[in-house]
Design a protein around this motif. Structure first.
Motif, PDB file in Angstrom:
ATOM      1  N   GLY A   1      54.967  83.968  -2.097  1.00 47.02           N
ATOM      2  CA  GLY A   1      54.005  83.389  -3.037  1.00 47.02           C
ATOM      3  C   GLY A   1      54.635  82.731  -4.251  1.00 47.02           C
ATOM      4  O   GLY A   1      53.928  82.304  -5.158  1.00 47.02           O
ATOM      5  N   ASP A   2      55.983  82.609  -4.281  1.00 46.16           N
ATOM      6  CA  ASP A   2      56.612  82.040  -5.484  1.00 46.16           C
ATOM      7  C   ASP A   2      56.931  80.550  -5.336  1.00 46.16           C
ATOM      8  O   ASP A   2      57.428  79.925  -6.266  1.00 46.16           O
ATOM      9  CB  ASP A   2      57.901  82.816  -5.812  1.00 46.16           C
ATOM     10  N   ALA A   3      56.657  79.998  -4.152  1.00 47.12           N
ATOM     11  CA  ALA A   3      56.987  78.583  -3.936  1.00 47.12           C
ATOM     12  C   ALA A   3      56.012  77.960  -2.934  1.00 47.12           C
ATOM     13  O   ALA A   3      55.302  78.666  -2.207  1.00 47.12           O
ATOM     14  CB  ALA A   3      58.418  78.460  -3.408  1.00 47.12           C
ATOM     15  N   PHE A   4      55.990  76.596  -2.955  1.00 50.18           N
ATOM     16  CA  PHE A   4      55.263  75.851  -1.924  1.00 50.18           C
ATOM     17  C   PHE A   4      56.302  75.212  -1.004  1.00 50.18           C
ATOM     18  O   PHE A   4      57.401  74.839  -1.460  1.00 50.18           O
ATOM     19  CB  PHE A   4      54.451  74.715  -2.544  1.00 50.18           C
ATOM     20  N   ILE A   5      55.941  75.081   0.264  1.00 49.91           N
ATOM     21  CA  ILE A   5      56.770  74.308   1.194  1.00 49.91           C
ATOM     22  C   ILE A   5      56.014  73.021   1.504  1.00 49.91           C
ATOM     23  O   ILE A   5      54.870  73.059   1.988  1.00 49.91           O
ATOM     24  CB  ILE A   5      57.042  75.093   2.501  1.00 49.91           C
ATOM     25  N   VAL A   6      56.643  71.886   1.172  1.00 52.70           N
ATOM     26  CA  VAL A   6      55.965  70.593   1.278  1.00 52.70           C
ATOM     27  C   VAL A   6      56.438  69.848   2.521  1.00 52.70           C
ATOM     28  O   VAL A   6      57.641  69.740   2.778  1.00 52.70           O
ATOM     29  CB  VAL A   6      56.237  69.733   0.015  1.00 52.70           C
ATOM     30  N   ASN A   7      55.456  69.320   3.277  1.00 57.52           N
ATOM     31  CA  ASN A   7      55.755  68.502   4.453  1.00 57.52           C
ATOM     32  C   ASN A   7      54.835  67.288   4.461  1.00 57.52           C
ATOM     33  O   ASN A   7      53.638  67.416   4.180  1.00 57.52           O
ATOM     34  CB  ASN A   7      55.538  69.304   5.748  1.00 57.52           C
ATOM     35  N   GLY A   8      55.404  66.131   4.799  1.00 54.41           N
ATOM     36  CA  GLY A   8      54.585  64.926   4.889  1.00 54.41           C
ATOM     37  C   GLY A   8      55.365  63.700   4.457  1.00 54.41           C
ATOM     38  O   GLY A   8      56.603  63.733   4.379  1.00 54.41           O
ATOM     39  N   ALA A   9      54.638  62.612   4.172  1.00 55.33           N
ATOM     40  CA  ALA A   9      55.300  61.366   3.759  1.00 55.33           C
ATOM     41  C   ALA A   9      54.422  60.597   2.790  1.00 55.33           C
ATOM     42  O   ALA A   9      53.194  60.647   2.878  1.00 55.33           O
ATOM     43  CB  ALA A   9      55.594  60.514   4.993  1.00 55.33           C
ATOM     44  N   LYS A  10      55.057  59.921   1.873  1.00 53.29           N
ATOM     45  CA  LYS A  10      54.382  59.035   0.924  1.00 53.29           C
ATOM     46  C   LYS A  10      54.996  57.647   1.061  1.00 53.29           C
ATOM     47  O   LYS A  10      56.175  57.523   1.445  1.00 53.29           O
ATOM     48  CB  LYS A  10      54.565  59.547  -0.512  1.00 53.29           C
ATOM     49  N   THR A  11      54.217  56.629   0.738  1.00 50.74           N
ATOM     50  CA  THR A  11      54.808  55.283   0.822  1.00 50.74           C
ATOM     51  C   THR A  11      54.343  54.396  -0.333  1.00 50.74           C
ATOM     52  O   THR A  11      53.367  54.713  -1.002  1.00 50.74           O
ATOM     53  CB  THR A  11      54.501  54.625   2.190  1.00 50.74           C
ATOM     54  N   PHE A  12      55.090  53.296  -0.508  1.00 48.27           N
ATOM     55  CA  PHE A  12      54.856  52.312  -1.586  1.00 48.27           C
ATOM     56  C   PHE A  12      55.042  52.959  -2.965  1.00 48.27           C
ATOM     57  O   PHE A  12      54.333  52.619  -3.912  1.00 48.27           O
ATOM     58  CB  PHE A  12      53.442  51.702  -1.517  1.00 48.27           C
ATOM     59  N   ILE A  13      55.955  53.899  -3.095  1.00 48.80           N
ATOM     60  CA  ILE A  13      56.062  54.656  -4.339  1.00 48.80           C
ATOM     61  C   ILE A  13      57.022  53.960  -5.326  1.00 48.80           C
ATOM     62  O   ILE A  13      58.230  53.889  -5.094  1.00 48.80           O
ATOM     63  CB  ILE A  13      56.513  56.108  -4.063  1.00 48.80           C
ATOM     64  N   SER A  14      56.437  53.463  -6.417  1.00 50.79           N
ATOM     65  CA  SER A  14      57.232  52.804  -7.465  1.00 50.79           C
ATOM     66  C   SER A  14      58.135  53.843  -8.125  1.00 50.79           C
ATOM     67  O   SER A  14      57.706  54.987  -8.331  1.00 50.79           O
ATOM     68  CB  SER A  14      56.304  52.182  -8.513  1.00 50.79           C
ATOM     69  N   ASN A  15      59.350  53.483  -8.436  1.00 52.76           N
ATOM     70  CA  ASN A  15      60.398  54.389  -8.965  1.00 52.76           C
ATOM     71  C   ASN A  15      60.795  55.443  -7.931  1.00 52.76           C
ATOM     72  O   ASN A  15      61.447  56.436  -8.274  1.00 52.76           O
ATOM     73  CB  ASN A  15      59.969  55.107 -10.256  1.00 52.76           C
ATOM     74  N   GLY A  16      60.410  55.245  -6.679  1.00 52.24           N
ATOM     75  CA  GLY A  16      60.620  56.260  -5.650  1.00 52.24           C
ATOM     76  C   GLY A  16      62.049  56.335  -5.135  1.00 52.24           C
ATOM     77  O   GLY A  16      62.488  57.379  -4.664  1.00 52.24           O
ATOM     78  N   THR A  17      62.785  55.246  -5.225  1.00 48.21           N
ATOM     79  CA  THR A  17      64.131  55.235  -4.648  1.00 48.21           C
ATOM     80  C   THR A  17      65.155  55.889  -5.571  1.00 48.21           C
ATOM     81  O   THR A  17      65.995  56.669  -5.126  1.00 48.21           O
ATOM     82  CB  THR A  17      64.590  53.791  -4.347  1.00 48.21           C
TER      83      THR A  17
END
Ligand code: FAD
Length: 394
Positions: free
Chosen positions: A151-167
Motif C-alpha cells: 500500500g505504499d506505492a502505485f504500479i503504473v502501466n500504460g502509454a501517453k502520447t503527444f506529451i509536450s516536454n515529454g522527451t
C-alpha cells in the motif's frame, strides 16, 4: 504612453518591458538553433527561474512571486511574441498546465520536491493526459495505477502520447486510472507526479509539422513504481481537478493565440511598408488594406474577450463557457490571421527564412492541442442549449 486599462497598471507595463527585453535578447536570437535541435536548453528554464518568470502565480513559500493574474497575462503575451510556438508551449505547459496542479492540490511535501525546483527552473514539468487510443474523451483513459500489496506505492502501466516536454522533461503530472470499478469512468481517475527517469519508462520523440523546439513525446510506462506520497490531492478526484484546470489552460492558450496573431500582423505591417508592386508600396492597395482592417478588428475583439474572461476568472467565477469560447474563437482566429498575413508576403511567405512561414506551421495545432475546436463547440453547446451547469471543484 500607455492607454488607460481596466486590467494593467504601471507595474504591469514595466514588467512587460523587462520580459520583452528578455525575449528579444535571450530567446529570439536562438530561434534557428533551438528549432533545428528540436529542443530548448535546460539553461533557459534556469534563467527564467532566476528572473522569477516561472513562479509568477505561485506562493512565495515555495520560491514563487505570488503576483496577480495580469502579470501572467503580460508574461504569456510576451512569451508568444518570441514567434516560436514550440518555446512558448514548453514554458506555458510547464508553468500553467503541469505544475499548477501540484500548487493547487498537492501536499506540502510534493510542493517542496516538485513545485519549488520547477519555479527555480531546475526541473522541467509535463502534463500527460492524452493516450494513443484516447484524447478528447479524457474519461476513457486506460493507463492504470494499482496499489502494491504493502500500500505504499502505485504500479503504473500504460502509454501517453503527444506529451509536450515529454522527451527531456524531469517529471510529469500523470493522469491515471486508480479505480477501474468506479460507478462512472470519470470517478476513478487520479493525478500522480512521476519522475521521468524512473525505471520502466520509455520515451520516444515525435516528429511534428511545427512547434519544432518543443520536445513532444510518446511515453510508455511498464510497471513503473510511484510512491503513494506522489498522489496529487485526493485519490479518484483527478478528473475533476483536471476539468477545473482546463479553464486556466484554455485561457492561457487564448492569451497566447491573440498575441501570436498580433505578432503576425506586426510583421505583415512592416512588410506592407517595404514591398513594392506596380510602382507603389503594397500597403497602398485597397484589397490588402481592407483585409488588414478585418484582421486588426478580429484580433482586437478577441483580445478584449480574453481580458474580460480573465477578469471573471480572477473574481473566482466558473468560466467554463467563456474559456471554451476563448479557446475556440482565438485558435480559429489565429489560424485565419496567419494564413491571411502569409498571403501578403507573396512567395517569401513560403520561405523558411521568414518567421511568418514558421508561424504558419506552428499555428495549425492551435485548434487541436488542449482540446479541439469540435470539443469546445460540444462544451459550449451543452451549456447554451442543454443548460448544463458546472461547479467549482476546489
Ligand atoms: C503538438 C501537440 C502537443 C500536445 N501536447 C499535449 C500535452 O502536453 N499533454 C497532453 O495530454 N496532450 C497533449 N496533446 C494532445 C491533444 O490535447 C490531443 O491531440 C487533443 O485533445 C485531441 O485528441 P486526439 O488527438 O486523441 O483526437 P481524437 O479525440 O481522436 O479526435 C479526432 C477527431 O475527432 C473529433 N472528435 C472527437 N470527439 C468528438 C465529438 N464528441 N464531437 C465532435 N468531434 C469529435 C476531434 O475534434 C478530432 O477532430 C498535444 C497534441 C499535439 C498535436
Amino acid at each position: 504612453m500607455n492607454r488607460p486599462s481596466l486590467y494593467f497598471r504601471d507595474e504591469h507595463h514595466l514588467f512587460r518591458q523587462s520580459v520583452r527585453q528578455f525575449i528579444d535578447t535571450e530567446v529570439v536570437p536562438n530561434t534557428d538553433a533551438w528549432e533545428t535541435a528540436r529542443r530548448i536548453p535546460v539553461s533557459i528554464f534556469q534563467r527564467m527561474g532566476e528572473l522569477g518568470y516561472l513562479g509568477l502565480p505561485f506562493s512565495e513559500t515555495y520560491g514563487g512571486v505570488d503576483a496577480d493574474f495580469w502579470y501572467s497575462v503580460v508574461f504569456l503575451e510576451e512569451l508568444a511574441r518570441c514567434g516560436m510556438g514550440g518555446f512558448a508551449t514548453a514554458v506555458s505547459v510547464h508553468e500553467y498546465m503541469a505544475v499548477n496542479h501540484i500548487a493547487k492540490a498537492g501536499s506540502d511535501d510534493l510542493k517542496n520536491r516538485y513545485l519549488r525546483p520547477a519555479i527555480a527552473g531546475e526541473k522541467v514539468a509535463a502534463l500527460a493526459i492524452t493516450e494513443p487510443d484516447t484524447g478528447s474523451d479524457v474519461s476513457a483513459i486506460r493507463t492504470t495505477a494499482t496499489r502494491t500489496d504493502e500500500g505504499d506505492a502505485f504500479i503504473v502501466n500504460g502509454a501517453k502520447t503527444f506529451i509536450s516536454n515529454g522527451t527531456y522533461g524531469d517529471f510529469v503530472t500523470l493522469v491515471v486510472r486508480t479505480d477501474p470499478n468506479a460507478p462512472r469512468p470519470d470517478a476513478g481517475i487520479s493525478l500522480l507526479v512521476v519522475d521521468l527517469d524512473s525505471p520502466g519508462i520509455t520515451r520516444t520523440k515525435l516528429n511534428k509539422i511545427g512547434w519544432h523546439s518543443s520536445d513532444t513525446a510518446e511515453i510508455r510506462f511498464d510497471d513503473v513504481r510511484v510512491p503513494v506520497a506522489n498522489l496529487i490531492g485526493q485519490e479518484n478526484r483527478g478528473f475533476y481537478y483536471l476539468m477545473e484546470s482546463l479553464q486556466l489552460e484554455r485561457l492561457v492558450a487564448g492569451i497566447m493565440a491573440v498575441s501570436g496573431a498580433q505578432l503576425a500582423l506586426d510583421w505583415t505591417l512592416n512588410y506592407l511598408n517595404e514591398r513594392e508592386a506596380f510602382g507603389k508600396k503594397i500597403g497602398k492597395f485597397q484589397a490588402i488594406r481592407h483585409k488588414i482592417a478585418d484582421v486588426a478588428t478580429e484580433i482586437e475583439m478577441a483580445r478584449q474577450f480574453v481580458y474580460h474572461t480573465g477578469w471573471l476568472f480572477t473574481q473566482g467565477e466558473v468560466v467554463v463557457k467563456e474559456c471554451s469560447m476563448v479557446k475556440l474563437a482565438t485558435a480559429e482566429m489565429q489560424k485565419r490571421v496567419v494564413d491571411t498575413c502569409l498571403q501578403f508576403f507573396g512567395g517569401y511567405g513560403y520561405i523558411e527564412d521568414y518567421p511568418i512561414a514558421r508561424a504558419y506551421r506552428d499555428v495549425r495545432v492551435g485548434t487541436i492541442a488542449g482540446g479541439t475546436s469540435e470539443i469546445m463547440r460540444e462544451i459550449i453547446a451543452k451549456i447554451v442549449i442543454d443548460a448544463v451547469a458546472y461547479k467549482a471543484v476546489y
